[in-house]
Scaffold this motif. Structure first.
Motif, short mmCIF file in Angstrom:
data_model
loop_
_atom_site.label_atom_id
_atom_site.label_comp_id
_atom_site.label_asym_id
_atom_site.label_seq_id
_atom_site.Cartn_x
_atom_site.Cartn_y
_atom_site.Cartn_z
N MET A 73 0.81 -1.21 0.00
CA MET A 73 0.00 0.00 0.00
C MET A 73 0.85 1.27 0.00
O MET A 73 0.56 2.24 -0.69
N ASP A 74 1.93 1.28 0.78
CA ASP A 74 2.79 2.47 0.86
C ASP A 74 4.25 2.02 0.86
O ASP A 74 4.80 1.67 1.90
N PRO A 75 4.89 1.99 -0.31
CA PRO A 75 6.27 1.49 -0.39
C PRO A 75 7.31 2.41 0.22
O PRO A 75 8.49 2.06 0.26
N PHE A 76 6.90 3.58 0.69
CA PHE A 76 7.86 4.51 1.30
C PHE A 76 7.85 4.46 2.83
O PHE A 76 8.63 5.13 3.47
N GLN A 77 6.94 3.66 3.41
CA GLN A 77 6.83 3.60 4.86
C GLN A 77 7.15 2.23 5.43
O GLN A 77 7.17 2.06 6.64
N ASP A 121 9.56 -1.47 5.64
CA ASP A 121 10.92 -1.99 5.47
C ASP A 121 11.09 -2.70 4.14
O ASP A 121 12.19 -2.76 3.60
N SER A 122 10.00 -3.25 3.62
CA SER A 122 10.07 -3.97 2.35
C SER A 122 9.81 -3.07 1.15
O SER A 122 9.61 -3.55 0.04
N GLY A 123 9.80 -1.75 1.36
CA GLY A 123 9.52 -0.80 0.29
C GLY A 123 10.75 -0.46 -0.53
O GLY A 123 11.75 -1.17 -0.53
N PHE A 124 10.66 0.66 -1.22
CA PHE A 124 11.74 1.09 -2.11
C PHE A 124 12.96 1.51 -1.32
O PHE A 124 12.85 2.17 -0.27
N ASP A 125 14.13 1.18 -1.83
CA ASP A 125 15.39 1.63 -1.23
C ASP A 125 15.74 2.98 -1.85
O ASP A 125 16.60 3.09 -2.72
#
Length: 310
Positions: free
Chosen positions: A274-278, A280-284
């Motif tokens: 849902m929110d890849p910026f919040q 740990d598994s989101g965008f680096d």
């Protein structure tokens, strides 16, 4: 996802054990035709849940696949927008390296400093846009990575700006690019076309950053998520009871596996993607930025190869 689901999976395993213990005497009594009216009713409930599970499986599979396809497309589109910001920055840095090579009346040091300053502003714009996606404004981080000078006019302006700030930074870049070109640091023959391409690239970077913010600020409707959560929870709760008539004690390991599948995909869509910026598994994004800065700085240092000011 496992950390979000394992407790529920363990609960379904325990519930399956209890259902097996309750069903086994009923199964034996049914074979011998020894069940009374109450026991017969409970026995039938087990088989009714088994039939109900068949309907629920198809319905829930359709809803989950539809929901996750939307959420994954949204997640991947945000990844593409991040990449588009990087591409716009590097395209602009290429033009800086290739065309800001003319020595002005103010001397060689001036054009060298101008090239570094423009590359820095590109990095600053990228960093500020990523910080906006993370809902932070960490000016100290920008200063530490030499994208911003403490107590400078830019520093003071970013402290006062309430919005994300990336549009302002890119506007600073465009203003300085025109100023450096006017000082004689670019051949007049290609000034108009190069400056236009820079404006176009940075306008695209602003548009992509704004699209990112719109995706983050407008989530999937909460009512849809709540309905899906209710249906998934009901399915997982009846699952151990419904599996027992056909699988008996085999339902004990099967129930948590099926729970991992359905409830795991639910958590994947509502929590992880849902929110890849919040998460740990989101965008680096730190790696995005570091790689982009290294590429732009190498362009400034090595292009063109025969430039005497290297």
């Amino acid at each position: 996802v496992i950390t979000l689901v394992w407790q529920f999976a363990l609960f379904t395993a325990v519930l399956a054990v209890a259902a097996c213990i309750a069903y086994e005497p009923l199964r034996r009594g049914d074979k011998l035709d020894l069940l009374d009216r109450k026991e017969r009713k409970i026995f039938n409930y087990f088989h009714d849940f088994s039939r109900l599970l068949t309907y629920f499986t198809g319905f829930l599979t359709f809803i989950l696949s539809f929901f996750n396809s939307i959420v994954f497309y949204r997640w991947w589109h945000m990844r593409e927008l991040c990449g588009s910001i990087v591409k716009a920055s590097q395209n602009t840095a290429t033009q800086v390296a290739a065309f800001f090579i003319k020595v002005p009346p103010s001397g060689e040091a001036a054009v060298q400093q101008a090239r570094k300053d423009l590359i820095r502003l590109l990095g600053l714009g990228h960093a500020v846009s990523m910080q906006a996606c993370h809902r932070v404004r960490d000016l100290d981080w920008l200063i530490k990575h030499r994208l911003l000078l403490r107590d400078s006019d830019e520093h003071k302006a970013l402290q006062q700006i309430r919005g994300p700030g990336y549009v302002v930074v890119y506007a600073w870049y465009i203003h300085k690019a025109y100023a450096y070109a006017a000082q004689g640091m670019m051949d007049e023959r290609w000034q108009a076309s190069v400056l236009y391409l820079m404006r176009w690239s940075l306008c695209n970077a602003c548009n992509n950053a704004e699209d990112l913010m719109m995706h983050l600020n407008q989530q999937v409707p909460l009512a849809y998520c709540h309905l899906l959560e209710m249906m998934t929870t009901i399915y997982v709760l009846i699952l151990p009871i419904a599996l027992v008539p056909s699988l008996s004690f085999t339902a004990v390991p099967v129930a948590p596996i099926v729970t991992f599948f359905f409830y795991g995909f639910f958590k994947l869509g509502t929590s992880v993607l849902m929110d890849p910026f919040q998460k740990d598994s989101g965008f680096d994004t730190a790696q995005f930025l570091t790689s982009n800065l290294l590429t732009m700085e190498s362009l400034e240092r090595t292009v063109p190869l025969d430039w005497p000011l290297h």
